[in-house]
Design a protein around this motif. Structure first.
Motif, mmCIF file in Angstrom:
data_model
loop_
_atom_site.group_PDB
_atom_site.id
_atom_site.type_symbol
_atom_site.label_atom_id
_atom_site.label_comp_id
_atom_site.label_asym_id
_atom_site.label_seq_id
_atom_site.Cartn_x
_atom_site.Cartn_y
_atom_site.Cartn_z
ATOM 1 N N GLY A 20 18.717 -42.402 98.408
ATOM 2 C CA GLY A 20 18.297 -42.272 97.022
ATOM 3 C C GLY A 20 17.740 -40.890 96.721
ATOM 4 N N PRO A 21 16.961 -40.769 95.667
ATOM 5 C CA PRO A 21 16.358 -39.482 95.305
ATOM 6 C C PRO A 21 15.297 -39.062 96.309
ATOM 7 N N ARG A 22 14.914 -37.805 96.235
ATOM 8 C CA ARG A 22 13.929 -37.254 97.157
ATOM 9 C C ARG A 22 12.595 -37.969 97.022
ATOM 10 N N ARG A 23 11.997 -38.301 98.170
ATOM 11 C CA ARG A 23 10.682 -38.917 98.208
ATOM 12 C C ARG A 23 9.801 -38.160 99.188
ATOM 13 N N THR A 24 8.502 -38.338 99.063
ATOM 14 C CA THR A 24 7.570 -37.617 99.925
ATOM 15 C C THR A 24 6.600 -38.580 100.596
ATOM 16 N N THR A 25 5.979 -38.106 101.670
ATOM 17 C CA THR A 25 4.971 -38.870 102.383
ATOM 18 C C THR A 25 3.627 -38.756 101.671
ATOM 19 N N ALA A 26 2.634 -39.450 102.206
ATOM 20 C CA ALA A 26 1.282 -39.373 101.649
ATOM 21 C C ALA A 26 0.736 -37.952 101.698
ATOM 22 N N ASP A 27 1.260 -37.127 102.603
ATOM 23 C CA ASP A 27 0.787 -35.754 102.758
ATOM 24 C C ASP A 27 1.675 -34.733 102.051
ATOM 25 N N GLY A 28 2.657 -35.231 101.291
ATOM 26 C CA GLY A 28 3.515 -34.345 100.519
ATOM 27 C C GLY A 28 4.722 -33.810 101.256
ATOM 28 N N PHE A 29 5.001 -34.316 102.462
ATOM 29 C CA PHE A 29 6.187 -33.887 103.211
ATOM 30 C C PHE A 29 7.410 -34.655 102.715
ATOM 31 N N GLU A 30 8.571 -34.002 102.771
ATOM 32 C CA GLU A 30 9.819 -34.735 102.511
ATOM 33 C C GLU A 30 9.858 -35.930 103.451
ATOM 34 N N LEU A 31 10.228 -37.101 102.940
ATOM 35 C CA LEU A 31 9.987 -38.350 103.661
ATOM 36 C C LEU A 31 10.690 -38.416 105.010
ATOM 37 N N HIS A 32 11.940 -37.969 105.109
ATOM 38 C CA HIS A 32 12.639 -38.032 106.396
ATOM 39 C C HIS A 32 11.944 -37.171 107.448
ATOM 40 N N LEU A 33 11.707 -35.910 107.093
ATOM 41 C CA LEU A 33 11.081 -35.008 108.057
ATOM 42 C C LEU A 33 9.658 -35.448 108.373
ATOM 43 N N GLY A 34 8.928 -35.861 107.340
ATOM 44 C CA GLY A 34 7.542 -36.259 107.538
ATOM 45 C C GLY A 34 7.378 -37.472 108.415
ATOM 46 N N ASP A 72 12.771 -23.595 103.388
ATOM 47 C CA ASP A 72 12.755 -24.803 102.559
ATOM 48 C C ASP A 72 12.803 -26.038 103.462
ATOM 49 N N LEU A 73 11.832 -26.133 104.387
ATOM 50 C CA LEU A 73 11.820 -27.250 105.328
ATOM 51 C C LEU A 73 11.743 -28.596 104.619
ATOM 52 N N MET A 74 11.087 -28.637 103.461
ATOM 53 C CA MET A 74 10.881 -29.900 102.763
ATOM 54 C C MET A 74 11.991 -30.226 101.760
ATOM 55 N N PHE A 75 13.087 -29.484 101.823
ATOM 56 C CA PHE A 75 14.269 -29.761 101.001
ATOM 57 C C PHE A 75 13.912 -29.893 99.517
ATOM 58 N N GLU A 76 13.112 -28.966 99.039
ATOM 59 C CA GLU A 76 12.767 -28.986 97.612
ATOM 60 C C GLU A 76 13.892 -28.435 96.747
ATOM 61 N N ARG A 77 14.793 -27.661 97.351
ATOM 62 C CA ARG A 77 15.947 -27.136 96.622
ATOM 63 C C ARG A 77 17.207 -27.868 97.057
ATOM 64 N N ASP A 78 18.021 -28.246 96.094
ATOM 65 C CA ASP A 78 19.338 -28.833 96.385
ATOM 66 C C ASP A 78 19.241 -30.003 97.358
ATOM 67 N N TYR A 79 18.368 -30.962 97.046
ATOM 68 C CA TYR A 79 18.128 -32.087 97.949
ATOM 69 C C TYR A 79 19.364 -32.966 98.095
ATOM 70 N N ARG A 80 19.695 -33.288 99.343
ATOM 71 C CA ARG A 80 20.755 -34.251 99.666
ATOM 72 C C ARG A 80 20.220 -35.152 100.775
ATOM 73 N N ALA A 81 20.205 -36.451 100.502
ATOM 74 C CA ALA A 81 19.533 -37.388 101.401
ATOM 75 C C ALA A 81 20.140 -37.383 102.800
ATOM 76 N N ALA A 82 21.479 -37.418 102.880
ATOM 77 C CA ALA A 82 22.121 -37.464 104.202
ATOM 78 C C ALA A 82 21.808 -36.196 104.994
ATOM 79 N N ALA A 83 21.810 -35.061 104.315
ATOM 80 C CA ALA A 83 21.482 -33.802 104.990
ATOM 81 C C ALA A 83 20.020 -33.779 105.415
ATOM 82 N N ALA A 84 19.150 -34.360 104.586
ATOM 83 C CA ALA A 84 17.731 -34.406 104.934
ATOM 84 C C ALA A 84 17.497 -35.271 106.163
ATOM 85 N N TYR A 85 18.215 -36.371 106.253
ATOM 86 C CA TYR A 85 18.100 -37.227 107.441
ATOM 87 C C TYR A 85 18.567 -36.469 108.687
#
Length: 288
Positions: A89-103, A145-158
């Motif tokens: 789905g769309p980009r989501r973040t952790t409680a600490d503001g990290f991109e959810l997959h990486l965090g 751009d470790l947190m994938f704030e630009r051009d977010y793609r879920a599969a790539a983030a995983y």
């Protein structure tokens, strides 16, 4: 005979559940480190043996800190960094503001391992097993751009999160060897395995998502097979630190367990050191 103390993150389902079950059957005391405590308790009843359930949300550094502080065991023999998320789905973040997959998949486990390192050092031959994925081979890190704030793609983030997890396991091995530590850092990946992560990832896509999830049943292996590389790394008598295990067949997607191959980026010491420094800064956890 001394009982092994093992921690399995995400142990209430999938590969984590199978791993925890087999460890308990081997006589280990297993801590089921789970975000969903009621589900963890159900899993504990199914597993039997010597198990306990403790809350751990890897998407929250506060939860990681509390888990480590409240853990009563003075020595830990096995830490299985298994839990993970995969979303489409769309980009989501952790409680600490990290991109959810990486965090969740990497930074949460980085902080957890660092906070438990002293307990691991008290065991005679402790092991840390980190769960990679074959998707790490197609991934690249972007340190701008470790947190994938630009051009977010879920599969790539995983895939990026699994590359980061792999780099963490490899760099941890380098650092442990450099200090003469007896702790082993190993990696495993399950190939293409039927777990509950993929159906959840496709759930928001409606009927099309259900079709893709059903099609996945044709190309994936059972979770009991997918857990075998993890169990080889955790229990194998002939392993050495830094080894990476995965399936041998069909481009590492299924089959018997063998040594897997790292991508060129995952094996690069310079990238490993750079990611380690970033992880220490982001999590405020340093390994001593």
């Amino acid at each position: 005979m001394t009982t092994l103390n093992a921690i399995v993150t995400g142990a209430n389902s999938g590969i984590g559940f199978v791993t925890a079950t087999q460890l308990a059957r081997q006589g280990a005391h297993v801590v089921l480190a789970v975000r969903n405590v009621p589900a963890g308790r159900q899993a504990a009843r199914r597993i039997g043996g010597s198990v306990e359930v403790r809350e751990l949300d890897l998407a929250s550094l506060d939860s990681v800190r509390a888990f480590a502080a409240d853990l009563p065991h003075p020595a830990i023999d096995l830490l299985i960094n298994n839990a993970g998320v995969v979303l489409l789905g769309p980009r989501r973040t952790t409680a600490d503001g990290f991109e959810l997959h990486l965090g969740t998949n990497m930074l949460g486990h980085f902080a957890l391992t660092g906070r438990l390192l002293d307990r691991l050092a008290k065991a005679p031959a402790a092991r840390v097993v980190s769960l990679s994925s074959i998707t790490h081979k197609r991934a690249r890190l972007d340190f701008d751009d470790l947190m994938f704030e630009r051009d977010y793609r879920a599969a790539a983030a995983y895939g990026r999160s699994k590359l980061a997890t792999t780099l963490f396991g490899v760099e941890l091995d380098r650092r442990l060897r450099a200090t003469g530590s007896p702790i082993l850092s190993l990696l495993a990946h399950p190939g293409l395995t039927r777990t509950n992560l993929t159906p959840r990832a496709w759930a928001h896509r409606g009927r099309l998502g259900r079709i893709f999830a059903s099609a996945g049943l044709l190309v994936t292996q059972p979770v009991e097979r997918g857990a075998q590389p993890t169990l080889r790394a955790a229990l194998g008598p002939d392993v050495h630190s830094g080894q990476f295990f995965g399936p041998a067949g069909l481009r590492e997607t299924r089959g018997r367990v063998t040594e897997a191959r790292l991508s060129r980026e995952a094996a690069d010491p310079a990238i490993g050191r750079r990611l380690w420094a970033a992880a220490e800064d982001l999590t405020a956890v340093s390994f001593r």
